[in-house]
Design a protein around this motif. Sequence first.
Motif, PDB file in Angstrom:
ATOM      1  N   ARG A   1     -72.497  44.148  41.017  1.00  6.49           N
ATOM      2  CA  ARG A   1     -71.737  42.895  41.009  1.00  6.49           C
ATOM      3  C   ARG A   1     -71.383  42.464  39.588  1.00  6.49           C
ATOM      4  NH1 ARG A   1     -73.789  37.906  44.455  1.00  6.49           N
ATOM      5  NH2 ARG A   1     -73.415  39.466  46.078  1.00  6.49           N
ATOM      6  N   GLU A   2     -72.266  42.734  38.644  1.00  3.88           N
ATOM      7  CA  GLU A   2     -71.951  42.402  37.258  1.00  3.88           C
ATOM      8  C   GLU A   2     -70.779  43.237  36.758  1.00  3.88           C
ATOM      9  OE1 GLU A   2     -74.111  39.789  35.189  1.00  3.88           O
ATOM     10  OE2 GLU A   2     -73.497  39.505  37.275  1.00  3.88           O
ATOM     11  N   LEU A   3     -70.691  44.475  37.238  1.00  5.38           N
ATOM     12  CA  LEU A   3     -69.535  45.307  36.898  1.00  5.38           C
ATOM     13  C   LEU A   3     -68.251  44.670  37.437  1.00  5.38           C
ATOM     14  CD1 LEU A   3     -68.538  48.095  35.759  1.00  5.38           C
ATOM     15  CD2 LEU A   3     -68.732  48.928  38.111  1.00  5.38           C
ATOM     16  N   LEU A   4     -68.296  44.179  38.671  1.00  7.69           N
ATOM     17  CA  LEU A   4     -67.124  43.529  39.254  1.00  7.69           C
ATOM     18  C   LEU A   4     -66.779  42.243  38.511  1.00  7.69           C
ATOM     19  CD1 LEU A   4     -67.657  43.989  43.110  1.00  7.69           C
ATOM     20  CD2 LEU A   4     -66.387  45.417  41.508  1.00  7.69           C
ATOM     21  N   ARG A   5     -67.797  41.521  38.073  1.00  8.75           N
ATOM     22  CA  ARG A   5     -67.528  40.299  37.294  1.00  8.75           C
ATOM     23  C   ARG A   5     -66.802  40.634  35.997  1.00  8.75           C
ATOM     24  NH1 ARG A   5     -72.862  36.848  36.635  1.00  8.75           N
ATOM     25  NH2 ARG A   5     -71.390  35.272  35.906  1.00  8.75           N
ATOM     26  N   LEU A   6     -67.241  41.685  35.320  1.00  7.89           N
ATOM     27  CA  LEU A   6     -66.569  42.102  34.091  1.00  7.89           C
ATOM     28  C   LEU A   6     -65.144  42.569  34.368  1.00  7.89           C
ATOM     29  CD1 LEU A   6     -69.474  43.997  32.291  1.00  7.89           C
ATOM     30  CD2 LEU A   6     -68.300  41.963  31.437  1.00  7.89           C
ATOM     31  N   LEU A   7     -64.957  43.316  35.450  1.00  5.68           N
ATOM     32  CA  LEU A   7     -63.615  43.779  35.802  1.00  5.68           C
ATOM     33  C   LEU A   7     -62.702  42.594  36.110  1.00  5.68           C
ATOM     34  CD1 LEU A   7     -61.586  46.009  36.442  1.00  5.68           C
ATOM     35  CD2 LEU A   7     -62.569  46.129  38.763  1.00  5.68           C
ATOM     36  N   LYS A   8     -63.205  41.617  36.838  1.00  4.04           N
ATOM     37  CA  LYS A   8     -62.419  40.420  37.155  1.00  4.04           C
ATOM     38  C   LYS A   8     -61.975  39.719  35.869  1.00  4.04           C
ATOM     39  CE  LYS A   8     -62.853  35.955  39.540  1.00  4.04           C
ATOM     40  NZ  LYS A   8     -62.783  35.070  38.347  1.00  4.04           N
ATOM     41  N   LEU A   9     -62.891  39.562  34.928  1.00  4.05           N
ATOM     42  CA  LEU A   9     -62.552  38.904  33.664  1.00  4.05           C
ATOM     43  C   LEU A   9     -61.522  39.718  32.889  1.00  4.05           C
ATOM     44  CD1 LEU A   9     -66.147  37.750  32.681  1.00  4.05           C
ATOM     45  CD2 LEU A   9     -64.226  36.249  33.274  1.00  4.05           C
ATOM     46  N   CYS A  10     -61.666  41.038  32.913  1.00  3.35           N
ATOM     47  CA  CYS A  10     -60.673  41.888  32.241  1.00  3.35           C
ATOM     48  C   CYS A  10     -59.277  41.669  32.824  1.00  3.35           C
ATOM     49  CB  CYS A  10     -61.065  43.364  32.370  1.00  3.35           C
ATOM     50  SG  CYS A  10     -62.412  43.899  31.286  1.00  3.35           S
ATOM     51  N   CYS A  11     -59.206  41.589  34.143  1.00  2.00           N
ATOM     52  CA  CYS A  11     -57.902  41.379  34.779  1.00  2.00           C
ATOM     53  C   CYS A  11     -57.301  40.031  34.401  1.00  2.00           C
ATOM     54  CB  CYS A  11     -58.036  41.487  36.300  1.00  2.00           C
ATOM     55  SG  CYS A  11     -58.432  43.145  36.891  1.00  2.00           S
ATOM     56  N   GLU A  12     -58.147  39.049  34.190  1.00  2.00           N
ATOM     57  CA  GLU A  12     -57.658  37.716  33.826  1.00  2.00           C
ATOM     58  C   GLU A  12     -57.242  37.636  32.360  1.00  2.00           C
ATOM     59  OE1 GLU A  12     -60.401  35.278  37.086  1.00  2.00           O
ATOM     60  OE2 GLU A  12     -60.889  35.187  34.965  1.00  2.00           O
ATOM     61  N   PHE A  13     -57.912  38.398  31.492  1.00  2.00           N
ATOM     62  CA  PHE A  13     -57.655  38.322  30.052  1.00  2.00           C
ATOM     63  C   PHE A  13     -56.616  39.325  29.550  1.00  2.00           C
ATOM     64  CE2 PHE A  13     -62.235  36.664  29.518  1.00  2.00           C
ATOM     65  CZ  PHE A  13     -61.802  35.347  29.576  1.00  2.00           C
ATOM     66  N   ALA A  14     -56.326  40.361  30.331  1.00  2.00           N
ATOM     67  CA  ALA A  14     -55.530  41.495  29.834  1.00  2.00           C
ATOM     68  C   ALA A  14     -54.139  41.070  29.362  1.00  2.00           C
ATOM     69  CB  ALA A  14     -55.412  42.563  30.915  1.00  2.00           C
ATOM     70  N   GLU A  15     -53.768  41.537  28.188  1.00  2.00           N
ATOM     71  CA  GLU A  15     -52.406  41.376  27.666  1.00  2.00           C
ATOM     72  C   GLU A  15     -51.603  42.614  28.063  1.00  2.00           C
ATOM     73  OE1 GLU A  15     -51.232  38.836  26.015  1.00  2.00           O
ATOM     74  OE2 GLU A  15     -53.052  37.693  25.519  1.00  2.00           O
ATOM     75  N   ASP A  16     -50.337  42.430  28.353  1.00  2.00           N
ATOM     76  CA  ASP A  16     -49.443  43.557  28.686  1.00  2.00           C
ATOM     77  C   ASP A  16     -49.966  44.381  29.861  1.00  2.00           C
ATOM     78  OD1 ASP A  16     -47.788  42.848  26.536  1.00  2.00           O
ATOM     79  OD2 ASP A  16     -49.076  43.972  25.152  1.00  2.00           O
ATOM     80  N   LEU A  17     -50.780  43.732  30.730  1.00  2.00           N
ATOM     81  CA  LEU A  17     -51.277  44.370  31.951  1.00  2.00           C
ATOM     82  C   LEU A  17     -52.031  45.669  31.670  1.00  2.00           C
ATOM     83  CD1 LEU A  17     -48.248  43.765  34.335  1.00  2.00           C
ATOM     84  CD2 LEU A  17     -50.252  42.338  33.927  1.00  2.00           C
ATOM     85  N   CYS A  18     -52.739  45.696  30.546  1.00  2.00           N
ATOM     86  CA  CYS A  18     -53.533  46.870  30.159  1.00  2.00           C
ATOM     87  C   CYS A  18     -54.902  46.404  29.702  1.00  2.00           C
ATOM     88  CB  CYS A  18     -52.832  47.629  29.037  1.00  2.00           C
ATOM     89  SG  CYS A  18     -53.776  49.044  28.428  1.00  2.00           S
ATOM     90  N   ILE A  19     -55.946  47.081  30.184  1.00  2.00           N
ATOM     91  CA  ILE A  19     -57.319  46.736  29.795  1.00  2.00           C
ATOM     92  C   ILE A  19     -57.683  47.555  28.570  1.00  2.00           C
ATOM     93  CG2 ILE A  19     -59.734  46.711  30.531  1.00  2.00           C
ATOM     94  CD1 ILE A  19     -58.748  46.421  33.406  1.00  2.00           C
ATOM     95  N   ASP A  20     -57.587  46.905  27.393  1.00  2.00           N
ATOM     96  CA  ASP A  20     -57.874  47.599  26.135  1.00  2.00           C
ATOM     97  C   ASP A  20     -59.154  47.060  25.519  1.00  2.00           C
ATOM     98  OD1 ASP A  20     -57.161  45.097  25.236  1.00  2.00           O
ATOM     99  OD2 ASP A  20     -55.255  45.730  24.348  1.00  2.00           O
ATOM    100  N   SER A  21     -59.437  47.484  24.309  1.00  2.00           N
ATOM    101  CA  SER A  21     -60.684  47.115  23.652  1.00  2.00           C
ATOM    102  C   SER A  21     -60.813  45.602  23.474  1.00  2.00           C
ATOM    103  CB  SER A  21     -60.777  47.811  22.291  1.00  2.00           C
ATOM    104  OG  SER A  21     -61.974  47.455  21.632  1.00  2.00           O
ATOM    105  N   ALA A  22     -59.733  44.939  23.103  1.00  2.00           N
ATOM    106  CA  ALA A  22     -59.767  43.488  22.908  1.00  2.00           C
ATOM    107  C   ALA A  22     -60.049  42.771  24.230  1.00  2.00           C
ATOM    108  CB  ALA A  22     -58.444  43.007  22.309  1.00  2.00           C
ATOM    109  N   THR A  23     -59.484  43.292  25.316  1.00  2.00           N
ATOM    110  CA  THR A  23     -59.720  42.701  26.640  1.00  2.00           C
ATOM    111  C   THR A  23     -61.179  42.849  27.045  1.00  2.00           C
ATOM    112  OG1 THR A  23     -57.457  43.233  27.294  1.00  2.00           O
ATOM    113  CG2 THR A  23     -59.022  42.760  29.057  1.00  2.00           C
TER     114      THR A  23
END
Length: 447
Positions: free
Chosen positions: A339-361
């Motif tokens: 579930r913690e993995l899913l929480r991190l993935l959810k946050l990545c989707c919310e923060f991602a610029e240019d619809l890409c999950i990069d290091s900054a995301t």
Amino acid sequence: MAYAPPADILEVLQRIEYEEPLGPEDERYVDTREARGSQRTLDRLARKLGLLLADGRFFAPRQKHVLFFGHTGSGKTTELLHYAIHLQGADRFFLVDLDITKDLDRNNLKYADTLMAMARALFSRLQEAEIALDGNALRPLEEWFSERVLSTEAGRELQAELTTGADGQGGLPGLIKLFATFTAAFKANVTYKDELRRVVRNGFGHLADAFNDLLHRVEDKLQATGKGRRVLFMIDGTDKLRGADTREFFIHDAEQLLAIEALVVYTAPLSLKYEGNLAGKLDSDLVLPMIKLADQDGTPYPAGRGAVRDILLKRADRSLFAAEGDIDRLVEHCGGHPRELLRLLKLCCEFAEDLCIDSATVDAAIRQLASEYRRFLEPEDYALLARIDRDNSHAGNDERTRRLLYNLALLEYNDGTWRRSHPVVRILEGYRSAAARLAAADTAPSP
């Protein structure tokens, strides 16, 4: 058509459900048995219930109430759904599932409520399997309801709400409707809840006798029709009770649990396992191990890392990640907790610029998850977590430790043989200061 993970960040985000168990046919399911470092959990559960999976030998106990421990969100429900494949069958168990989070109020739960829901679930399952019971099998429970419940004001008013009462629609359909009505009252009707609970509590001995008589008759019918040898209840959601409610249900109500001559598996929070007064009352040593990313000495554990990576890439297509290193960091910072993995993935989707999950995301997601832990951690918590990480051992079971286990700031691996703080906690200033003080104390000259 073969399953393909979503390749659109918005679709990934909207599909994330923390409470969603994955059934046997769900293509997102990842086998984590090796990743958890234990292949024996299913075998042990089956043996507790009287079944030897290797050759099918069956010698079930008269009753057994098993607590299935694990961190909240670690995958207990999903694993139980897969265990069910091996446990059910004509020469094995007739499974009855119950999720108290759907049927009852988990913020105010008593065992009396659960028993009502168990009866309703049993009747529904029998109807689904087209197993008919004669009036003699149902009569003791019907009489208990008529004499104890329907004679009260709350009982009469609830019965009046039925479009067709139990006596207007007999047999299983009538009882299903009656028990469904009372279960709904336990969940939502504050006016009736206390009175009904009082009635059940005062007459619990007779209710237990009636329920046990029904179970014995049901099991005779199952064996005669080749539908199973014993009823096995799997009760989910009891691991999501709050601390005081958990103790009320599993400790204070334990005698009521044990009055029911049934085979029952309850999900339970890991923190409850370390309640000293739990010993001896319930079968309380079965734990679903966490997925481990490393062994106790810090050596990477490839099976665990591979399984967590697979869980991630079943939820989000590889094309959404800028680099392999970004995937690796998400795996590392979830601590092996699904579930913690899913929480991190959810946050990545919310923060991602240019619809890409990069290091900054990924950085932003890790910091955000860490900040959520900062809100409830105290200075003494950081000190304890730092000490546990230094010797990487069990470190006791006091109230503070149990709270950290419950809140996932402390994660337990290999059936409880060792623990480690959540990786995102280790980036917080409070933790770093506590770890630095311990290191300084080690290097300080002796007086």
